[in-house]
Design an enzyme around this catalytic site. Structure first.
Site, short mmCIF file in Angstrom:
data_model
loop_
_atom_site.label_atom_id
_atom_site.label_comp_id
_atom_site.label_asym_id
_atom_site.label_seq_id
_atom_site.Cartn_x
_atom_site.Cartn_y
_atom_site.Cartn_z
N ASP A 41 -22.93 -7.72 16.18
CA ASP A 41 -23.24 -6.80 17.26
C ASP A 41 -22.80 -7.45 18.56
O ASP A 41 -23.34 -8.49 18.97
CB ASP A 41 -24.74 -6.50 17.30
CG ASP A 41 -25.21 -5.69 16.10
OD1 ASP A 41 -24.38 -4.99 15.51
OD2 ASP A 41 -26.39 -5.77 15.75
N GLU A 68 -2.25 -9.27 3.07
CA GLU A 68 -2.61 -9.80 4.39
C GLU A 68 -4.09 -9.70 4.68
O GLU A 68 -4.59 -10.31 5.63
CB GLU A 68 -1.80 -9.08 5.48
CG GLU A 68 -2.28 -7.69 5.86
CD GLU A 68 -1.89 -6.58 4.89
OE1 GLU A 68 -2.06 -5.40 5.25
OE2 GLU A 68 -1.40 -6.88 3.79
N ASP A 95 -27.23 6.13 12.19
CA ASP A 95 -28.42 5.41 12.66
C ASP A 95 -29.65 6.30 12.54
O ASP A 95 -30.06 6.93 13.52
CB ASP A 95 -28.24 4.99 14.13
CG ASP A 95 -27.10 4.00 14.32
OD1 ASP A 95 -26.95 3.12 13.47
OD2 ASP A 95 -26.37 4.12 15.32
N CYS A 99 0.84 -1.20 0.00
CA CYS A 99 0.00 0.00 0.00
C CYS A 99 0.88 1.26 0.00
O CYS A 99 1.58 1.51 -0.95
CB CYS A 99 -0.98 -0.03 1.17
SG CYS A 99 -2.34 1.16 0.99
N HIS A 147 -3.60 -5.06 -0.31
CA HIS A 147 -3.19 -5.62 0.98
C HIS A 147 -3.26 -7.14 0.93
O HIS A 147 -4.33 -7.72 1.14
CB HIS A 147 -4.08 -5.10 2.10
CG HIS A 147 -3.82 -3.69 2.48
ND1 HIS A 147 -2.97 -3.33 3.51
CD2 HIS A 147 -4.28 -2.53 1.95
CE1 HIS A 147 -2.92 -2.01 3.60
NE2 HIS A 147 -3.70 -1.50 2.67
#
Length: 607
Positions: free
Chosen positions: A262, A206, A421, A97, A204
């Site tokens: 969550d 990884e 939200d 990167c 990336h």
């Protein structure tokens, strides 16, 4: 003297672990790369010491954040000259990167700042307006090989890798002999360079799942006379899987399927994955206990195995009384990053905080801890709404102190997500909306839409705070544009009205926000069938869609969603079938024919 005793016959002695050096200059998530290298059988030394960089047998340089800040840190730690000397000597090196971008002479991101100057040319920014695409590029995309390389030997049609960046090396920035591969994102850009044993990639590895581990395995295997067996296994081309020809793309730009967990403490104090019904997580039919859908680390690993493109952990309690060093989510991330080689985002509780002893930590320090534990992105909620309000109150100006500004300044906009939200506020007419941005639920391009309690078809979306318990009187467009201006790189858009209903995403909401900002948008709340995913992609052009309980409970499988998206013409990252799962199990378990052959050949060379 007596002759040394001969080793008795038997299996070959195990080889010592191969040491590789990971340059950790003080910014970003190096934990994921560390874990990937360990999974490949390497002994990893993390360092920021010039002498250890100079002495490294194999050196990897992962970079995140801004070009100028990175070069400043390298200068401050006296790493610039040792890095240049190491690379110019042609020793094994892999930049990742920003670690690739610093090899160029300069970058438009930081005018006047000199790069390492190994590769001629200047890195420039994607022109999102001209390309008609979101910037940063966040997600999975294909690569087009331009030269044969061990790094790309295992690449097959359908394989994609993970990108997250706003700046790129345009075609022509690097001399042709340097170009390893290219990628298409509205335009062709250089996504990898290599000359001898010096290589670098914009993506990336990884975080690119089994394909990325194969890239790392190819690099390690080609850099050492006796590479770790697991690296050899990862890099081996699986018989029956065709290779991507030079000049052909392995995949197109993929839609992302995100699995969300969550996470909160239940009444016994255990950390569990739960799911709300319009944000209520207590099960009314089970004594009011918090719904327990499993342990977060185990579920994260399951989603990785099932092909999730990203895993998001939302800490819905915030653990507000915990000292920073004891945040339970830190342990969750640290454990999950050992086996989940896809991007991980964490949200909840990322704000200025004080523990029970009065020790204060800034939002940036909390984010630092999450990145160090294994997160790739952090998601801000209520704190971002407060920052947006302050920005608007100042007449559309930041002051550099908000959590969004401080985190994005250090880690880059792509590392800073804002989770919105909203709740619908139905109105009888545009005049009744008091200037707030309106959505029309009769738009035929967005399905039938919803209706208000008196049959209203117009609504505005009020951003809530404190887990949906409190309104803000700010609409989603106000907040989205403000946080984008402050440095947010991606929006995660929920809808309280759709949460847990499994009736589909709120298409008018998603379309409104996708039109309002130039950064990527993740649709959340409401998924119940495979059609809901293609509906939101077709109607709103969002880059990703997220689901939780339908994946937890196997109501809908991730593989089924991807298969349906592919049938509808969307590029998706391929989910490993039986053959490729067997291949990649070698990486996880360190067994398999190629690994055993490698050990046997090494033993033969020794004796």
């Amino acid at each position: 003297g007596a002759a040394a005793p001969r080793r008795p016959p038997g299996p070959p002695l195990p080889r010592a672990m191969v040491k590789v050096t990971l340059l950790d200059y003080g910014a970003g998530n190096v934990k994921s790369l560390y874990n990937a290298l360990v999974a490949l059988g390497c002994d990893v030394e993390q360092t920021d010491e010039p002498a250890k960089v100079a002495a490294a047998a194999v050196l990897l340089f992962p970079g995140v954040g801004a070009f100028g800040a990175c070069m400043s840190m390298l200068e401050r730690k006296q790493l610039v000259e040792p890095l240049k000397a190491y690379i110019r000597a042609g020793r094994p090196f892999l930049g990742i990167c920003l670690g690739m971008q610093t090899l160029f002479e300069a970058s438009d991101e930081s005018t006047g700042v000199r790069g390492l100057g190994i590769v001629p040319g200047t890195v420039g920014r994607f022109d999102g307006t001209r390309l008609g695409l979101a910037v940063p590029q966040i997600g999975w995309n294909g690569i087009i090989p331009r030269q044969a390389s061990p790094l790309l030997d295992a690449l097959s049609p359908g394989d994609a890798v993970y990108f997250v960046h706003s700046f790129r090396a345009p075609l022509g920035a690097a001399a042709p002999e340097w170009v390893l591969c290219e990628t298409e994102y509205g335009e062709r850009f250089v996504s990898g360079i290599q000359r001898g044993k010096v290589a670098a990639v914009q993506f990336h590895p990884e975080k690119s799942g089994p394909v990325g581990l194969a890239v790392l395995g190819g690099f390690i295997s080609s850099s050492l006379a006796m590479p770790p067996a697991k690296a050899v296994a990862a890099a081996a081309h699986q018989p029956g899987r065709p290779r991507v020809p030079i000049g052909s793309s392995s995949s197109g730009l993929c839609k992302r399927i995100v699995a969300c967990l969550d996470v909160r403490a239940n009444d016994k104090g255990d950390l569990v994955v739960t799911k709300g019904d319009q944000y209520d997580v207590r099960d009314k039919e089970d004594g009011g206990d918090v719904r327990n859908l499993g342990k977060p680390v185990a579920l994260a690993r399951r989603y990785y195995d099932e092909g999730a493109d990203e895993v998001t952990f939302l800490n819905i309690t915030g653990f507000r009384e915990c000292p920073l060093r004891d945040l339970p989510m830190l342990q969750v991330l640290s454990e999950a990053s050992r086996t989940c080689f896809v991007p991980m985002c964490v949200g909840g509780g990322i704000k200025d905080m004080a523990d029970a002893d009065g020790i204060k930590s800034s939002a940036l320090q909390v984010a630092d801890a999450y990145f160090r534990a294994g997160a790739d992105k952090v998601s801000l909620g209520s704190d971002a709404v407060d920052a947006a309000r302050a920005y608007l109150d100042r007449g559309g100006r930041g002051d550099g102190t908000s959590s969004i500004e401080t985190i994005s300044a250090k880690y880059g906009a792509q590392a800073c997500v804002v989770s919105i939200d909203p709740r619908r506020v139905w109105v009888s007419s545009a005049a009744a909306a008091a200037g707030h941005a309106l959505a029309d639920h009769t738009d035929p391009a967005l399905g039938r839409g919803a209706r208000g309690p008196a049959g209203e078809t117009l609504c505005w979306y009020e951003c809530t705070v404190q887990g949906g318990r409190k309104g803000s009187n700010l609409d989603v467009v106000q907040v989205a544009r403000a946080v984008e201006a402050l440095g947010c790189g991606e929006l995660l858009v929920n809808c309280i009205d759709c949460d847990g209903q499994h009736a589909g995403f709120d298409l008018p909401l998603m379309a409104m926000l996708k039109a309002a900002v130039a950064i990527p948008v993740i649709a959340s709340s409401g998924a119940g069938t495979v059609d809901h995913f293609t509906d939101v992609f077709a109607a709103t052009k969002v880059e990703a869609a997220l689901a939780a309980s339908i994946f937890h409970r196997h109501t809908v499988e991730i593989a089924a969603v991807k298969a349906h998206c592919a049938r509808k013409g969307y590029a998706v990252r391929t989910t490993a079938g039986a053959t490729t799962r067997a291949k990649y199990r070698w990486v996880a378990l360190g067994v398999g024919a190629v690994a055993l052959v490698s050990i046997a050949l090494a033993a033969r060379r020794r004796h």
